[in-house]
Design a protein around this motif. Structure first.
Motif, PDB file in Angstrom:
ATOM      1  N   TYR A   1     -15.434 -39.640 -45.567  1.00  0.00           N
ATOM      2  CA  TYR A   1     -16.833 -39.921 -45.228  1.00  0.00           C
ATOM      3  C   TYR A   1     -17.099 -41.425 -45.290  1.00  0.00           C
ATOM      4  O   TYR A   1     -17.806 -41.983 -44.463  1.00  0.00           O
ATOM      5  N   ARG A   2     -16.531 -42.052 -46.338  1.00  0.00           N
ATOM      6  CA  ARG A   2     -16.801 -43.480 -46.517  1.00  0.00           C
ATOM      7  C   ARG A   2     -16.208 -44.298 -45.370  1.00  0.00           C
ATOM      8  O   ARG A   2     -16.842 -45.201 -44.833  1.00  0.00           O
TER       9      ARG A   2
ATOM     10  N   ASP B   1     -15.806 -30.005 -47.451  1.00  0.00           N
ATOM     11  CA  ASP B   1     -14.841 -31.027 -47.038  1.00  0.00           C
ATOM     12  C   ASP B   1     -14.159 -31.714 -48.218  1.00  0.00           C
ATOM     13  O   ASP B   1     -13.394 -32.653 -48.023  1.00  0.00           O
ATOM     14  N   GLY B   2     -14.453 -31.259 -49.430  1.00  0.00           N
ATOM     15  CA  GLY B   2     -13.802 -31.855 -50.595  1.00  0.00           C
ATOM     16  C   GLY B   2     -14.239 -33.286 -50.851  1.00  0.00           C
ATOM     17  O   GLY B   2     -13.461 -34.106 -51.340  1.00  0.00           O
ATOM     18  N   GLU B   3     -15.478 -33.598 -50.504  1.00  0.00           N
ATOM     19  CA  GLU B   3     -15.957 -34.974 -50.668  1.00  0.00           C
ATOM     20  C   GLU B   3     -16.846 -35.154 -51.899  1.00  0.00           C
ATOM     21  O   GLU B   3     -17.404 -36.223 -52.091  1.00  0.00           O
ATOM     22  N   LEU B   4     -17.027 -34.087 -52.693  1.00  0.00           N
ATOM     23  CA  LEU B   4     -17.855 -34.229 -53.899  1.00  0.00           C
ATOM     24  C   LEU B   4     -16.968 -34.574 -55.096  1.00  0.00           C
ATOM     25  O   LEU B   4     -15.800 -34.166 -55.143  1.00  0.00           O
TER      26      LEU B   4
ATOM     27  N   GLU C   1     -24.184 -37.129 -28.900  1.00  0.00           N
ATOM     28  CA  GLU C   1     -23.156 -38.172 -29.047  1.00  0.00           C
ATOM     29  C   GLU C   1     -22.856 -38.514 -30.507  1.00  0.00           C
ATOM     30  O   GLU C   1     -21.698 -38.608 -30.910  1.00  0.00           O
ATOM     31  N   ALA C   2     -23.901 -38.697 -31.306  1.00  0.00           N
ATOM     32  CA  ALA C   2     -23.689 -39.126 -32.693  1.00  0.00           C
ATOM     33  C   ALA C   2     -22.915 -38.068 -33.483  1.00  0.00           C
ATOM     34  O   ALA C   2     -22.054 -38.394 -34.301  1.00  0.00           O
ATOM     35  N   GLN C   3     -23.206 -36.809 -33.236  1.00  0.00           N
ATOM     36  CA  GLN C   3     -22.489 -35.746 -33.947  1.00  0.00           C
ATOM     37  C   GLN C   3     -21.056 -35.623 -33.442  1.00  0.00           C
ATOM     38  O   GLN C   3     -20.120 -35.436 -34.214  1.00  0.00           O
ATOM     39  N   ARG C   4     -20.905 -35.738 -32.123  1.00  0.00           N
ATOM     40  CA  ARG C   4     -19.565 -35.657 -31.515  1.00  0.00           C
ATOM     41  C   ARG C   4     -18.618 -36.660 -32.141  1.00  0.00           C
ATOM     42  O   ARG C   4     -17.512 -36.355 -32.517  1.00  0.00           O
ATOM     43  N   GLU C   5     -19.087 -37.921 -32.215  1.00  0.00           N
ATOM     44  CA  GLU C   5     -18.160 -38.943 -32.694  1.00  0.00           C
ATOM     45  C   GLU C   5     -17.904 -38.793 -34.183  1.00  0.00           C
ATOM     46  O   GLU C   5     -16.816 -39.092 -34.662  1.00  0.00           O
ATOM     47  N   THR C   6     -18.891 -38.295 -34.922  1.00  0.00           N
ATOM     48  CA  THR C   6     -18.671 -38.097 -36.355  1.00  0.00           C
ATOM     49  C   THR C   6     -17.664 -36.973 -36.580  1.00  0.00           C
ATOM     50  O   THR C   6     -16.769 -37.080 -37.421  1.00  0.00           O
TER      51      THR C   6
ATOM     52  N   VAL D   1     -14.125 -37.653 -38.561  1.00  0.00           N
ATOM     53  CA  VAL D   1     -13.844 -36.998 -39.839  1.00  0.00           C
ATOM     54  C   VAL D   1     -12.891 -35.810 -39.671  1.00  0.00           C
ATOM     55  O   VAL D   1     -11.878 -35.719 -40.356  1.00  0.00           O
ATOM     56  N   TYR D   2     -13.208 -34.925 -38.740  1.00  0.00           N
ATOM     57  CA  TYR D   2     -12.425 -33.696 -38.659  1.00  0.00           C
ATOM     58  C   TYR D   2     -11.173 -33.802 -37.806  1.00  0.00           C
ATOM     59  O   TYR D   2     -10.240 -33.041 -37.971  1.00  0.00           O
TER      60      TYR D   2
END
Lengths: 189, 261
Positions: A134-135, B15-18, A118-123, A127-128
């Motif tokens: 990321y922030r 991902d170009g985040e660095l 679940e945690a990877q799925r939602e991330t 993001v993708y």
């Protein structure tokens, strides 16, 4: 200001319903739960509209609400009621061979992502698919940026493995039996 | 740096985040470190056309249904607000006075029956939410729900979800009362479910449930102002039934509900 925030929230819910539902489905792995989760999110967002900070992005705020309802209320209820967890890899691929035939690549990707924890799925979704930085993802997930990075790395490694890419440190050995096929073999009736 | 940290950094690189310096450092190492290159390759193998694949889910979202239920919720809130506002306008002065009287009566009731009520909660916090319900109930009239269609099982289920209780029309039905509405409120961070009924003879009857982990307490009945009140607590939830009915009748309703909760 509060009245403006209320207005912005109530106007902003409808355009975000499909994306909220998608997030809810990725989290819960069940369409009926996703429906409930989105409805509960809308109710909560309206109740708390005054807390929405003008000038920030509404979809992120809604994602956070949805996620917190899932974690604090619906997920535990599913477990308590003995529903347990559905295999999201099944729920993310829709029944009806029609879709699967016409969009076999999409179905394959959904199945693979659905198989992640679940945690990877939602991330991955945030993001993708949703394109959060990321922030931003870290804020929705209430987690450090490092956690976002390591979840994405873990997800990518699992997905890479599904493609049969060998561990880089292992010598590639020729002439051995190929991978056993799980789809081609004769079926037990 | 551990392998996991290294992978995380490589993903951020992909991902170009660095930032510029970090990026340059990774690129410099990649020119000399074959193992790092292999890891990068493997992480790239984990790429998929995510956006395109997940588009399919957007198309399958039941947007119309969700929109309809959102609109229904907004309209219901609006009706509720209007109806509350109307009763405020109609009875402005009277209402303020009434609220004061109810508070006053409640004060007397607490003073007189204090130990009985307060014994329910060692922290003393349980009293607050019950008192709030009593005050809130004072603003309800039969007209509050008059024109509204009864809540659907779905609304009930949503309220139930917030309370961690499966709620169905059968489970919450009360003899001789018409179920009107279910809504979820918030009392100091605890979800407070409110189920509204209409008694043809005496007006609104409320059944409220709070999830605030209060200790178990046996059924108690009480009068507060013009309201009869029955309450109990079980499994971390507090329950209250309130209406302008004789205490005996409220006790019967509450007993019938207590068997189901």
């Amino acid at each position: 200001m509060k009245a403006i925030a209320r207005k912005e929230v109530s106007a902003g819910l409808a355009p975000n319903l499909a994306r909220l539902w998608r997030y809810a489905l990725v989290l819960s792995g069940a369409r009926d739960v996703a429906d409930d989760l989105v409805q509960a999110t809308c109710v909560r967002a309206l109740e708390r509209a005054e807390q929405f900070q003008l000038g920030t992005q509404l979809d992120r705020w809604l994602f956070s609400i949805l996620r917190s309802i899932w974690l604090n209320e619906l997920r535990s209820r599913r477990v308590r009621m003995g529903g347990g967890f559905v295999d999201a890899s099944e729920a993310l691929v829709f029944d009806g061979s029609h879709e699967i035939e016409t969009n076999i690549f999409a179905a394959q990707v959904l199945k693979e992502v659905g198989g992640l924890p679940e945690a990877q799925r939602e991330t991955v979704l945030l993001v993708y698919v949703e394109g959060l930085s990321y922030r931003e993802a870290a804020e929705v997930l209430s987690a450090p940026v490092g956690t976002v990075m390591s979840r994405l790395a873990a997800a990518r490694l699992t997905l890479a493995k599904l493609r049969g890419t060998p561990e880089p440190k292992l010598e590639r050995r020729q002439g051995e039996d190929g991978p056993k096929s799980i789809t081609q073999g004769p079926k037990d009736e | 740096m551990s392998e996991d940290d290294e992978d995380a950094r490589l993903v951020a690189y992909i991902d170009g985040e660095l930032d510029k310096d970090e990026r340059a450092a990774v690129e410099e190492r990649l020119t000399t470190d074959a193992d790092l290159r292999a890891r990068l390759m493997r992480l790239r193998e984990g790429e998929r056309p995510f956006v395109a694949a997940f588009e399919a889910l957007l198309e399958r979202a039941p947007v119309e249904r969700l929109q309809a239920s959102l609109a229904e919720h907004v309209a219901r809130q609006e009706r509720r607000r209007t109806s509350m506002r109307d009763s405020w306008t109609l009875r402005t002065g009277v209402l303020a006075a009434a609220a004061a009287i109810i508070l006053f009566c409640a004060g007397i009731a607490i003073g007189r029956y204090g130990p009985g009520w307060l014994a329910g909660g060692p922290e003393g916090g349980d009293e607050d939410w019950r008192q709030s319900v009593v005050e809130y109930a004072a603003f309800y009239t039969p007209e509050t729900f008059g024109s509204e269609p009864a809540s659907k099982p779905k609304d009930l289920a949503l309220v139930g979800a917030k309370l961690g209780l499966p709620l169905t029309p059968e489970r919450i039905a009360l003899a001789n009362l018409e179920f009107k509405d279910a809504q979820i409120l918030n009392f100091r961070g605890a979800p407070l479910g409110e189920l509204d009924y209409l008694d043809p003879a005496t007006g609104p009857v409320l059944f409220c449930i709070i999830r605030d982990s209060e200790p178990n307490a046996a059924m108690k009945t009480e009068t507060r102002g013009e309201f009869a009140v029955a309450s109990w607590a079980r499994d971390g939830r507090g329950y209250i039934v309130i209406g302008k009915l004789p205490v005996k009748q409220i006790a019967e309703l509450a007993n019938s509900l207590e068997q189901r909760f």
